[in-house]
Write an enzyme that holds these catalytic residues in place. Sequence first.
Site: not given
Length: 254
Positions: A9, A11, A94, A96, A164, A170, A210
């Site tokens: 991904n 992003k 997701h 985000e 996730e 991250g 990660s």
Amino acid sequence: MRTPFVAGNWKMNTTVAQASVLVREMKERLDRIEGVEKVLCPPFISLTVIGELLRGTSIKVGAQNMYFEEKGAYTGEVSPQMLSELCDFVILGHSERRQYFGETDEVVNKKVGAALKSGLSPILCVGERLEEKEAGNTDEVVTRQVRAALRGIESPQGLVIAYEPIWAIGTGRAATPHESNDTIGLLRRTVAQLYGKDFAHGVRILYGGSVTASNIAGFMEQPEIDGALVGGASLQAEEFLSIVERSAAVKKAK
Ligand code: 13P
């Protein structure tokens, strides 16, 4: 036996030119890796170019988001039909998107339904926040997210789920393979309650957060974990190639 699945991904990274360079850097080696389904998810504007570069290879393309309406006056949005010409997969829900763009479980549910209707395979993301983990609510949060995303959907063919944990995204602080395996096992039992054991047995459920070349093997060794959704490390050709190669090696040894 489920085919392992590793997706990158990207992003909101890479211009079209940068995306093309990245794909050229990994394409040949990635194409040759057998026994793992490989998917690259660049930004919308690079989907066409990347699709062309990958034509004739074993590498598939996915989008990172999608709107649920078929077409119409929705300025700035991209429809399932538009994507189905360009890719096989679409990442939905997701964290985000949920966090920065206000996507609710209801919206994610509509998107999952719309993707399936257009023949796209959703990569449905779920995961708990740090406070939720610390309060011991992980199981409740992720099962609620999966149930809500699949509400009213009869047969989610091609569904992929990515667990996730938000605190692992991250941060360089991945979850442990063992705890991820437990949560993913729970998600599989949730899918079984909805669609039966046989169906649940075939659904790929990934870990994301990660993931690197150094920790991927630990995840792939777990019985319930079928692969990874990789963010930052998928932007470096060598690192991503190692992740996929190690996934293939672990699978062979399993
Ligand atoms: P990182 O691999 O950068 O932690 O991102 C994970 C992720 O969000 C993939 O969708």
